[in-house]
Design a protein around this motif. Sequence first.
Motif, PDB file in Angstrom:
ATOM      1  N   ASN A  38       6.239 -27.131 -10.952  1.00 24.66           N
ATOM      2  CA  ASN A  38       6.914 -26.233 -10.008  1.00 24.66           C
ATOM      3  C   ASN A  38       7.157 -24.894 -10.691  1.00 24.66           C
ATOM      4  O   ASN A  38       8.279 -24.507 -10.994  1.00 24.66           O
ATOM      5  N   HIS A  43       1.854 -23.611  -8.631  1.00 23.74           N
ATOM      6  CA  HIS A  43       1.698 -23.169  -7.240  1.00 23.74           C
ATOM      7  C   HIS A  43       0.258 -22.726  -6.987  1.00 23.74           C
ATOM      8  O   HIS A  43      -0.334 -23.066  -5.956  1.00 23.74           O
ATOM      9  N   THR A  44      -0.320 -21.992  -7.946  1.00 23.90           N
ATOM     10  CA  THR A  44      -1.709 -21.543  -7.818  1.00 23.90           C
ATOM     11  C   THR A  44      -2.650 -22.742  -7.820  1.00 23.90           C
ATOM     12  O   THR A  44      -3.594 -22.808  -7.028  1.00 23.90           O
ATOM     13  N   CYS A  47      -2.515 -24.503  -4.441  1.00 28.03           N
ATOM     14  CA  CYS A  47      -3.288 -23.784  -3.426  1.00 28.03           C
ATOM     15  C   CYS A  47      -4.780 -24.045  -3.591  1.00 28.03           C
ATOM     16  O   CYS A  47      -5.489 -24.285  -2.612  1.00 28.03           O
ATOM     17  N   HIS A  74      12.422 -24.838  -3.537  1.00 22.29           N
ATOM     18  CA  HIS A  74      11.215 -24.712  -2.726  1.00 22.29           C
ATOM     19  C   HIS A  74      10.869 -23.265  -2.375  1.00 22.29           C
ATOM     20  O   HIS A  74       9.761 -22.993  -1.928  1.00 22.29           O
ATOM     21  N   ARG A  76      10.214 -20.277  -3.968  1.00 19.62           N
ATOM     22  CA  ARG A  76       9.074 -19.568  -4.573  1.00 19.62           C
ATOM     23  C   ARG A  76       7.750 -20.188  -4.126  1.00 19.62           C
ATOM     24  O   ARG A  76       6.780 -19.476  -3.877  1.00 19.62           O
ATOM     25  N   LEU A  77       7.734 -21.507  -4.020  1.00 17.35           N
ATOM     26  CA  LEU A  77       6.534 -22.180  -3.527  1.00 17.35           C
ATOM     27  C   LEU A  77       6.248 -21.749  -2.092  1.00 17.35           C
ATOM     28  O   LEU A  77       5.104 -21.440  -1.740  1.00 17.35           O
ATOM     29  N   GLU A  78       7.275 -21.717  -1.265  1.00 19.33           N
ATOM     30  CA  GLU A  78       7.091 -21.293   0.122  1.00 19.33           C
ATOM     31  C   GLU A  78       6.496 -19.890   0.193  1.00 19.33           C
ATOM     32  O   GLU A  78       5.549 -19.637   0.950  1.00 19.33           O
ATOM     33  N   ARG A  80       4.656 -18.391  -2.054  1.00 18.85           N
ATOM     34  CA  ARG A  80       3.269 -18.425  -2.530  1.00 18.85           C
ATOM     35  C   ARG A  80       2.337 -18.993  -1.470  1.00 18.85           C
ATOM     36  O   ARG A  80       1.234 -18.488  -1.248  1.00 18.85           O
ATOM     37  N   LEU A  81       2.757 -20.060  -0.793  1.00 16.86           N
ATOM     38  CA  LEU A  81       1.922 -20.675   0.235  1.00 16.86           C
ATOM     39  C   LEU A  81       1.735 -19.737   1.422  1.00 16.86           C
ATOM     40  O   LEU A  81       0.649 -19.663   1.998  1.00 16.86           O
TER      41      LEU A  81
END
Length: 115
Positions: A38, A43-44, A47, A74, A76-78, A80-81
């Motif tokens: 995480n 995250h990359t 994806c 969640h 930063r992940l959100e 990035r997505l």
Amino acid sequence: MRRANALYVGIDVANLTLEVSFLGEDARPVRGGASFSNDPEGHTALCAAAVAAARLVGSKPRIVFGMESTSNMHKRLEQRLRAEKRRSAEVHVINPRSVKHFAKVLLSDNETDAI
């Protein structure tokens, strides 16, 4: 008119890791589950794995990401997505209480995240 193919990506967010499942429209796994860190590198990688799994579903499928809101873990992940541009993607952040009540409707009392 038939809807376009879709890949559903379920993400269990924890402080250090992301446990991920990749499902097709028939709710069957498209590929094995995976674990990512995480952090920006994880995250990359997530994806990239989602785009690769989408190729297994069909021609130009949309990707639907779903995760529970987990404190601030969640966010930063959100971001990035939502910034992913290689495929058409939807990002859904779900209230954990809704997930719990949905499990009750299904008469499931399991606490296993993999389920």
